[in-house]
Design a protein around this motif. Sequence first.
Motif, PDB file in Angstrom:
ATOM      1  N   VAL A   1       4.660   5.608  -3.215  1.00 49.10           N
ATOM      2  CA  VAL A   1       5.995   5.684  -2.628  1.00 49.10           C
ATOM      3  C   VAL A   1       6.135   7.085  -2.042  1.00 49.10           C
ATOM      4  O   VAL A   1       5.945   8.079  -2.745  1.00 49.10           O
ATOM      5  N   PHE A   2       6.431   7.157  -0.759  1.00 50.10           N
ATOM      6  CA  PHE A   2       6.651   8.440  -0.091  1.00 50.10           C
ATOM      7  C   PHE A   2       8.150   8.596   0.148  1.00 50.10           C
ATOM      8  O   PHE A   2       8.778   7.714   0.739  1.00 50.10           O
ATOM      9  N   VAL A   3       8.714   9.700  -0.311  1.00 55.38           N
ATOM     10  CA  VAL A   3      10.133   9.973  -0.114  1.00 55.38           C
ATOM     11  C   VAL A   3      10.246  11.053   0.947  1.00 55.38           C
ATOM     12  O   VAL A   3       9.762  12.169   0.765  1.00 55.38           O
ATOM     13  N   HIS A   4      10.851  10.689   2.066  1.00 55.86           N
ATOM     14  CA  HIS A   4      11.052  11.636   3.167  1.00 55.86           C
ATOM     15  C   HIS A   4      12.546  11.663   3.465  1.00 55.86           C
ATOM     16  O   HIS A   4      13.150  10.636   3.727  1.00 55.86           O
ATOM     17  N   SER A   5      13.150  12.811   3.332  1.00 49.06           N
ATOM     18  CA  SER A   5      14.586  12.900   3.541  1.00 49.06           C
ATOM     19  C   SER A   5      14.971  14.324   3.885  1.00 49.06           C
ATOM     20  O   SER A   5      14.381  15.271   3.375  1.00 49.06           O
ATOM     21  N   ALA A   6      15.981  14.442   4.737  1.00 50.26           N
ATOM     22  CA  ALA A   6      16.531  15.758   5.038  1.00 50.26           C
ATOM     23  C   ALA A   6      17.508  16.194   3.949  1.00 50.26           C
ATOM     24  O   ALA A   6      18.024  17.301   3.994  1.00 50.26           O
ATOM     25  N   ASN A   7      17.737  15.314   2.983  1.00 49.10           N
ATOM     26  CA  ASN A   7      18.643  15.597   1.866  1.00 49.10           C
ATOM     27  C   ASN A   7      17.802  15.934   0.639  1.00 49.10           C
ATOM     28  O   ASN A   7      17.333  15.038  -0.058  1.00 49.10           O
ATOM     29  N   PRO A   8      17.567  17.210   0.353  1.00 45.33           N
ATOM     30  CA  PRO A   8      16.660  17.567  -0.738  1.00 45.33           C
ATOM     31  C   PRO A   8      17.133  17.114  -2.117  1.00 45.33           C
ATOM     32  O   PRO A   8      16.327  16.708  -2.947  1.00 45.33           O
ATOM     33  N   ILE A   9      18.429  17.141  -2.364  1.00 43.48           N
ATOM     34  CA  ILE A   9      18.935  16.698  -3.671  1.00 43.48           C
ATOM     35  C   ILE A   9      18.765  15.188  -3.813  1.00 43.48           C
ATOM     36  O   ILE A   9      18.314  14.693  -4.847  1.00 43.48           O
ATOM     37  N   GLY A  10      19.099  14.453  -2.765  1.00 42.01           N
ATOM     38  CA  GLY A  10      18.918  13.002  -2.796  1.00 42.01           C
ATOM     39  C   GLY A  10      17.455  12.624  -2.955  1.00 42.01           C
ATOM     40  O   GLY A  10      17.107  11.733  -3.738  1.00 42.01           O
ATOM     41  N   ALA A  11      16.583  13.306  -2.217  1.00 47.43           N
ATOM     42  CA  ALA A  11      15.150  13.023  -2.311  1.00 47.43           C
ATOM     43  C   ALA A  11      14.637  13.289  -3.723  1.00 47.43           C
ATOM     44  O   ALA A  11      13.874  12.495  -4.276  1.00 47.43           O
ATOM     45  N   GLU A  12      15.054  14.391  -4.321  1.00 53.01           N
ATOM     46  CA  GLU A  12      14.608  14.728  -5.674  1.00 53.01           C
ATOM     47  C   GLU A  12      15.100  13.703  -6.683  1.00 53.01           C
ATOM     48  O   GLU A  12      14.384  13.358  -7.624  1.00 53.01           O
TER      49      GLU A  12
ATOM     50  N   ASP B   1       0.821  -1.208   0.000  1.00 54.56           N
ATOM     51  CA  ASP B   1       0.000   0.000   0.000  1.00 54.56           C
ATOM     52  C   ASP B   1       0.856   1.259   0.000  1.00 54.56           C
ATOM     53  O   ASP B   1       0.585   2.195  -0.762  1.00 54.56           O
ATOM     54  N   GLU B   2       1.860   1.283   0.865  1.00 55.23           N
ATOM     55  CA  GLU B   2       2.749   2.448   0.960  1.00 55.23           C
ATOM     56  C   GLU B   2       4.176   1.973   1.162  1.00 55.23           C
ATOM     57  O   GLU B   2       4.422   1.022   1.908  1.00 55.23           O
ATOM     58  N   LEU B   3       5.104   2.667   0.520  1.00 56.04           N
ATOM     59  CA  LEU B   3       6.527   2.431   0.720  1.00 56.04           C
ATOM     60  C   LEU B   3       7.156   3.775   1.072  1.00 56.04           C
ATOM     61  O   LEU B   3       7.075   4.726   0.296  1.00 56.04           O
ATOM     62  N   TRP B   4       7.768   3.849   2.258  1.00 52.59           N
ATOM     63  CA  TRP B   4       8.400   5.075   2.733  1.00 52.59           C
ATOM     64  C   TRP B   4       9.907   4.931   2.590  1.00 52.59           C
ATOM     65  O   TRP B   4      10.492   3.973   3.092  1.00 52.59           O
ATOM     66  N   LEU B   5      10.536   5.869   1.883  1.00 52.79           N
ATOM     67  CA  LEU B   5      11.966   5.805   1.614  1.00 52.79           C
ATOM     68  C   LEU B   5      12.689   7.040   2.134  1.00 52.79           C
ATOM     69  O   LEU B   5      12.280   8.165   1.861  1.00 52.79           O
ATOM     70  N   ASP B   6      13.781   6.805   2.844  1.00 57.43           N
ATOM     71  CA  ASP B   6      14.692   7.868   3.242  1.00 57.43           C
ATOM     72  C   ASP B   6      15.915   7.748   2.339  1.00 57.43           C
ATOM     73  O   ASP B   6      16.326   6.632   1.997  1.00 57.43           O
ATOM     74  N   HIS B   7      16.502   8.845   1.920  1.00 62.88           N
ATOM     75  CA  HIS B   7      17.656   8.773   1.019  1.00 62.88           C
ATOM     76  C   HIS B   7      18.919   8.331   1.752  1.00 62.88           C
ATOM     77  O   HIS B   7      19.574   7.377   1.352  1.00 62.88           O
ATOM     78  N   ASP B   8      19.294   9.024   2.810  1.00 59.14           N
ATOM     79  CA  ASP B   8      20.535   8.735   3.529  1.00 59.14           C
ATOM     80  C   ASP B   8      20.269   7.700   4.616  1.00 59.14           C
ATOM     81  O   ASP B   8      19.428   7.910   5.485  1.00 59.14           O
ATOM     82  N   LEU B   9      21.020   6.583   4.553  1.00 63.40           N
ATOM     83  CA  LEU B   9      20.767   5.478   5.490  1.00 63.40           C
ATOM     84  C   LEU B   9      21.930   5.230   6.439  1.00 63.40           C
ATOM     85  O   LEU B   9      22.088   4.136   6.959  1.00 63.40           O
ATOM     86  N   GLY B  10      22.730   6.232   6.668  1.00 63.25           N
ATOM     87  CA  GLY B  10      23.834   6.106   7.615  1.00 63.25           C
ATOM     88  C   GLY B  10      25.134   5.732   6.933  1.00 63.25           C
ATOM     89  O   GLY B  10      25.156   4.886   6.036  1.00 63.25           O
ATOM     90  N   GLY B  11      26.213   6.385   7.334  1.00 62.21           N
ATOM     91  CA  GLY B  11      27.512   6.129   6.719  1.00 62.21           C
ATOM     92  C   GLY B  11      27.457   6.426   5.232  1.00 62.21           C
ATOM     93  O   GLY B  11      26.934   7.451   4.808  1.00 62.21           O
ATOM     94  N   ASP B  12      27.974   5.501   4.435  1.00 56.55           N
ATOM     95  CA  ASP B  12      27.964   5.660   2.983  1.00 56.55           C
ATOM     96  C   ASP B  12      26.721   5.044   2.339  1.00 56.55           C
ATOM     97  O   ASP B  12      26.593   5.056   1.115  1.00 56.55           O
ATOM     98  N   ASP B  13      25.836   4.459   3.137  1.00 58.12           N
ATOM     99  CA  ASP B  13      24.656   3.758   2.604  1.00 58.12           C
ATOM    100  C   ASP B  13      23.566   4.760   2.220  1.00 58.12           C
ATOM    101  O   ASP B  13      23.305   5.718   2.950  1.00 58.12           O
ATOM    102  N   THR B  14      22.965   4.532   1.063  1.00 60.47           N
ATOM    103  CA  THR B  14      21.826   5.339   0.620  1.00 60.47           C
ATOM    104  C   THR B  14      20.733   4.402   0.107  1.00 60.47           C
ATOM    105  O   THR B  14      20.936   3.195  -0.008  1.00 60.47           O
ATOM    106  N   ILE B  15      19.607   4.980  -0.249  1.00 62.06           N
ATOM    107  CA  ILE B  15      18.468   4.230  -0.771  1.00 62.06           C
ATOM    108  C   ILE B  15      18.671   3.810  -2.228  1.00 62.06           C
ATOM    109  O   ILE B  15      17.891   3.023  -2.770  1.00 62.06           O
ATOM    110  N   MET B  16      19.722   4.302  -2.878  1.00 65.23           N
ATOM    111  CA  MET B  16      19.868   4.094  -4.319  1.00 65.23           C
ATOM    112  C   MET B  16      19.923   2.628  -4.762  1.00 65.23           C
ATOM    113  O   MET B  16      19.379   2.309  -5.821  1.00 65.23           O
TER     114      MET B  16
END
Length: 108
Positions: free
Chosen positions: A79-90, A43-58
């Motif tokens: 898909v909901f993208v929530h991130s404090a990193n605006p460039i990564g989220a975009e 139904d919903e997938l919530w994604l954060d871009h930065d996942l700690g250290g060098d890890d990202t959602i990519m």
Amino acid sequence: MAAPAPVVLGIDDLRSLPRATRIARTSREGIQLLQEHRDSFIDELWLDHDLGGDDTIMPVVTLMEEAAFNGRPFQIGTVFVHSANPIGAETVVRSLTRWNYQVRRATA
């Protein structure tokens, strides 16, 4: 008969995501989580871009893009993208929108 509970998955290293039925904390766990739900509706997938250290959602985004390219996109309501990193989220929003996933920027 009661309707089935919505499936709400989250991939985020820090947030609790109270609506999520399951949460992955790394991209590796996120890939595994999506693969476990490969043949069911999410139904919903919530994604954060930065996942700690060098890890990202990519790596997760790449998995979703490849699935769509191969004609078997993941069945996801939104898909909901929530991130404090605006460039990564975009980047995530643009990448998944290109493959016809329904994507929205959100705050978690």
